[in-house]
Scaffold this motif. Sequence first.
Motif, PDB file in Angstrom:
ATOM      1  N   THR A 325     -14.676   6.521   5.388  1.00 22.20           N
ATOM      2  CA  THR A 325     -14.095   5.552   6.324  1.00 22.20           C
ATOM      3  C   THR A 325     -13.650   4.259   5.655  1.00 22.20           C
ATOM      4  O   THR A 325     -13.423   3.264   6.342  1.00 22.20           O
ATOM      5  CB  THR A 325     -15.115   5.215   7.431  1.00 22.20           C
ATOM      6  N   GLY A 326     -13.481   4.281   4.337  1.00 19.96           N
ATOM      7  CA  GLY A 326     -13.167   3.039   3.631  1.00 19.96           C
ATOM      8  C   GLY A 326     -11.706   2.794   3.345  1.00 19.96           C
ATOM      9  O   GLY A 326     -11.359   1.891   2.559  1.00 19.96           O
ATOM     10  N   TYR A 327     -10.811   3.524   3.975  1.00 19.01           N
ATOM     11  CA  TYR A 327      -9.391   3.460   3.635  1.00 19.01           C
ATOM     12  C   TYR A 327      -8.712   2.144   4.025  1.00 19.01           C
ATOM     13  O   TYR A 327      -7.665   1.805   3.480  1.00 19.01           O
ATOM     14  CB  TYR A 327      -8.650   4.638   4.274  1.00 19.01           C
ATOM     15  N   PHE A 328      -9.300   1.417   4.984  1.00 17.18           N
ATOM     16  CA  PHE A 328      -8.686   0.163   5.438  1.00 17.18           C
ATOM     17  C   PHE A 328      -9.431  -1.064   4.928  1.00 17.18           C
ATOM     18  O   PHE A 328      -9.195  -2.176   5.404  1.00 17.18           O
ATOM     19  CB  PHE A 328      -8.624   0.131   6.970  1.00 17.18           C
ATOM     20  N   ALA A 329     -10.315  -0.881   3.967  1.00 17.28           N
ATOM     21  CA  ALA A 329     -11.051  -2.015   3.424  1.00 17.28           C
ATOM     22  C   ALA A 329     -10.083  -2.964   2.710  1.00 17.28           C
ATOM     23  O   ALA A 329      -9.215  -2.522   1.951  1.00 17.28           O
ATOM     24  CB  ALA A 329     -12.119  -1.534   2.456  1.00 17.28           C
ATOM     25  N   PRO A 330     -10.213  -4.278   2.937  1.00 17.15           N
ATOM     26  CA  PRO A 330      -9.326  -5.241   2.285  1.00 17.15           C
ATOM     27  C   PRO A 330      -9.371  -5.105   0.769  1.00 17.15           C
ATOM     28  O   PRO A 330     -10.426  -4.876   0.168  1.00 17.15           O
ATOM     29  CB  PRO A 330      -9.902  -6.589   2.729  1.00 17.15           C
ATOM     30  N   GLY A 331      -8.215  -5.205   0.163  1.00 18.38           N
ATOM     31  CA  GLY A 331      -8.109  -5.132  -1.283  1.00 18.38           C
ATOM     32  C   GLY A 331      -7.910  -3.740  -1.832  1.00 18.38           C
ATOM     33  O   GLY A 331      -7.610  -3.592  -3.023  1.00 18.38           O
ATOM     34  N   THR A 332      -8.056  -2.711  -1.003  1.00 18.78           N
ATOM     35  CA  THR A 332      -7.858  -1.348  -1.497  1.00 18.78           C
ATOM     36  C   THR A 332      -6.377  -1.043  -1.648  1.00 18.78           C
ATOM     37  O   THR A 332      -5.533  -1.564  -0.921  1.00 18.78           O
ATOM     38  CB  THR A 332      -8.497  -0.315  -0.554  1.00 18.78           C
ATOM     39  N   ARG A 333      -6.090  -0.168  -2.579  1.00 20.78           N
ATOM     40  CA  ARG A 333      -4.707   0.248  -2.783  1.00 20.78           C
ATOM     41  C   ARG A 333      -4.205   1.037  -1.578  1.00 20.78           C
ATOM     42  O   ARG A 333      -3.016   0.996  -1.252  1.00 20.78           O
ATOM     43  CB  ARG A 333      -4.603   1.083  -4.055  1.00 20.78           C
ATOM     44  N   SER A 334      -5.115   1.733  -0.926  1.00 16.36           N
ATOM     45  CA  SER A 334      -4.704   2.503   0.249  1.00 16.36           C
ATOM     46  C   SER A 334      -4.226   1.580   1.367  1.00 16.36           C
ATOM     47  O   SER A 334      -3.182   1.845   1.989  1.00 16.36           O
ATOM     48  CB  SER A 334      -5.849   3.384   0.746  1.00 16.36           C
ATOM     49  N   LEU A 335      -4.940   0.488   1.628  1.00 15.02           N
ATOM     50  CA  LEU A 335      -4.518  -0.425   2.687  1.00 15.02           C
ATOM     51  C   LEU A 335      -3.174  -1.061   2.345  1.00 15.02           C
ATOM     52  O   LEU A 335      -2.310  -1.214   3.220  1.00 15.02           O
ATOM     53  CB  LEU A 335      -5.569  -1.509   2.926  1.00 15.02           C
ATOM     54  N   ALA A 336      -2.984  -1.437   1.084  1.00 16.95           N
ATOM     55  CA  ALA A 336      -1.699  -2.011   0.678  1.00 16.95           C
ATOM     56  C   ALA A 336      -0.569  -1.016   0.906  1.00 16.95           C
ATOM     57  O   ALA A 336       0.513  -1.378   1.392  1.00 16.95           O
ATOM     58  CB  ALA A 336      -1.754  -2.427  -0.789  1.00 16.95           C
ATOM     59  N   ALA A 337      -0.812   0.251   0.575  1.00 19.64           N
ATOM     60  CA  ALA A 337       0.200   1.282   0.800  1.00 19.64           C
ATOM     61  C   ALA A 337       0.433   1.503   2.284  1.00 19.64           C
ATOM     62  O   ALA A 337       1.587   1.652   2.727  1.00 19.64           O
ATOM     63  CB  ALA A 337      -0.229   2.587   0.126  1.00 19.64           C
ATOM     64  N   PHE A 338      -0.642   1.529   3.064  1.00 24.01           N
ATOM     65  CA  PHE A 338      -0.510   1.691   4.511  1.00 24.01           C
ATOM     66  C   PHE A 338       0.357   0.583   5.102  1.00 24.01           C
ATOM     67  O   PHE A 338       1.224   0.826   5.943  1.00 24.01           O
ATOM     68  CB  PHE A 338      -1.882   1.662   5.179  1.00 24.01           C
ATOM     69  N   ALA A 339       0.104  -0.668   4.683  1.00 22.08           N
ATOM     70  CA  ALA A 339       0.874  -1.791   5.210  1.00 22.08           C
ATOM     71  C   ALA A 339       2.344  -1.664   4.856  1.00 22.08           C
ATOM     72  O   ALA A 339       3.226  -1.986   5.670  1.00 22.08           O
ATOM     73  CB  ALA A 339       0.296  -3.108   4.668  1.00 22.08           C
ATOM     74  N   SER A 340       2.635  -1.206   3.651  1.00 30.71           N
ATOM     75  CA  SER A 340       4.026  -1.036   3.229  1.00 30.71           C
ATOM     76  C   SER A 340       4.729   0.045   4.080  1.00 30.71           C
ATOM     77  O   SER A 340       5.887  -0.121   4.466  1.00 30.71           O
ATOM     78  CB  SER A 340       4.072  -0.640   1.753  1.00 30.71           C
ATOM     79  N   ILE A 341       4.002   1.110   4.384  1.00 33.71           N
ATOM     80  CA  ILE A 341       4.583   2.160   5.240  1.00 33.71           C
ATOM     81  C   ILE A 341       4.777   1.623   6.664  1.00 33.71           C
ATOM     82  O   ILE A 341       5.815   1.844   7.293  1.00 33.71           O
ATOM     83  CB  ILE A 341       3.666   3.389   5.242  1.00 33.71           C
ATOM     84  N   ALA A 342       3.777   0.900   7.165  1.00 31.53           N
ATOM     85  CA  ALA A 342       3.861   0.354   8.516  1.00 31.53           C
ATOM     86  C   ALA A 342       5.037  -0.592   8.671  1.00 31.53           C
ATOM     87  O   ALA A 342       5.689  -0.642   9.728  1.00 31.53           O
ATOM     88  CB  ALA A 342       2.555  -0.360   8.876  1.00 31.53           C
ATOM     89  N   ASP A 343       5.315  -1.357   7.623  1.00 33.38           N
ATOM     90  CA  ASP A 343       6.411  -2.332   7.651  1.00 33.38           C
ATOM     91  C   ASP A 343       7.776  -1.702   7.408  1.00 33.38           C
ATOM     92  O   ASP A 343       8.794  -2.390   7.489  1.00 33.38           O
ATOM     93  CB  ASP A 343       6.194  -3.412   6.586  1.00 33.38           C
ATOM     94  N   GLY A 344       7.805  -0.439   7.071  1.00 32.26           N
ATOM     95  CA  GLY A 344       9.075   0.213   6.768  1.00 32.26           C
ATOM     96  C   GLY A 344       9.576  -0.067   5.383  1.00 32.26           C
ATOM     97  O   GLY A 344      10.746   0.232   5.074  1.00 32.26           O
ATOM     98  N   ALA A 345       8.725  -0.619   4.515  1.00 35.70           N
ATOM     99  CA  ALA A 345       9.175  -1.003   3.173  1.00 35.70           C
ATOM    100  C   ALA A 345       8.963   0.103   2.152  1.00 35.70           C
ATOM    101  O   ALA A 345       9.605   0.104   1.099  1.00 35.70           O
ATOM    102  CB  ALA A 345       8.450  -2.263   2.714  1.00 35.70           C
ATOM    103  N   ALA A 346       8.062   1.029   2.432  1.00 40.64           N
ATOM    104  CA  ALA A 346       7.736   2.072   1.449  1.00 40.64           C
ATOM    105  C   ALA A 346       8.896   3.044   1.296  1.00 40.64           C
ATOM    106  O   ALA A 346       9.598   3.378   2.268  1.00 40.64           O
ATOM    107  CB  ALA A 346       6.487   2.825   1.885  1.00 40.64           C
ATOM    108  N   ARG A 347       9.089   3.518   0.092  1.00 37.85           N
ATOM    109  CA  ARG A 347      10.159   4.479  -0.186  1.00 37.85           C
ATOM    110  C   ARG A 347       9.583   5.706  -0.896  1.00 37.85           C
ATOM    111  O   ARG A 347       8.564   5.645  -1.525  1.00 37.85           O
ATOM    112  CB  ARG A 347      11.233   3.835  -1.073  1.00 37.85           C
TER     113      ARG A 347
END
Length: 347
Positions: A325-347
């Motif tokens: 359950t640690g995928y949304f922990a602050p500072g994780t690479r997964s959360l940063a990637a999730f945010a990029s996908i959520a914002d439509g910025a990920a390619r």
Amino acid sequence: MRRFGRTLVTAAVAVAVVAGTAGWASADNQRAVTGPPPGADAWRADSVSGRRLPDPAGAPPREVAAFFAGLDEAGRRRLLVRHPLVVGNLEGAPLPLRYEANRLAVLATGDARFASLAGPGRRILAFDPRGRGQVAEVFGDLEHAAHVSVIVPGSDNDATAYDARRTPHTGPAGMARALRAAAAGDTAVVAWTGYTTPVGVGLDAADGRLAEVGAVRLARFTAGLDAVGAPDPVLFCHSYGSVVCGLAARHTDASDVVVFGSPGMRAGTAAGLGTTARVWAARGPSDWISDVPNVEVAGIGHGADPTSPAFGARRIPAGDVRGHTGYFAPGTRSLAAFASIADGAAR
């Protein structure tokens, strides 16, 4: 947590471990909540300004949206007061009306387990007290959002436990808050506990029965978002929730489907999901879901590992994720990637 053998016999048992939280307690089979909430019959018997009301079970969300667009404020308020449970769960109804209807519906239950959902500032988009209860909450401004994400959680989630104390950044609300904080300000996130989830470890978690019902409800929910003008959503699907998303994907207008801690999506490949959405997958190195063989035996188990190269999903870095359950922990690479996908910025 012990590792399982890889024989077919032990595989059939092991795939039962697809809960949204760790644990080994067995559980009774859950009865899936289906159909419109209580009060639907009274709603169908009512009318407003001489107009019949749209059927809460079968009316397409766009038809519901058109119906409310044709009402004046007095007509809307009348329906809100008379039928809060129906209005609050009616896909296609105006968002502010649903928030207010669900506040009234929560208060009307008189149930202390749900009372906090009616607190100031809460944007409860859906609330159904039947069974263990279902709830969806909005974080951010869904009416004006440029991007929308929906968290689809796994087992042991319901309305009764929705506001219970949890480790930060876990559970549907904790994940939604973390993603909202990491994403751009014009991104809204919905924590959607809109289906009957499995409890503990047992056949409910190992088969697709509850996921099939959940997929229908998720597809209708996304159609409701579309009907009120929301952008195509990104689905973030955790554990058993990824089974729900796998079955629902072809029936939604999601731009992206992101699965993490997944036991499988009931498809052999990303292409087999039948969706035009981009499919992403993440699994941390200490996530116990890796102990679950990705097989399907006589309907038990959920199939291929979405993080395997053969599945064809885009991989999300998760090397620093701890546990299931640690995928949304602050500072994780997964959360940063999730945010990029959520914002439509990920390619």
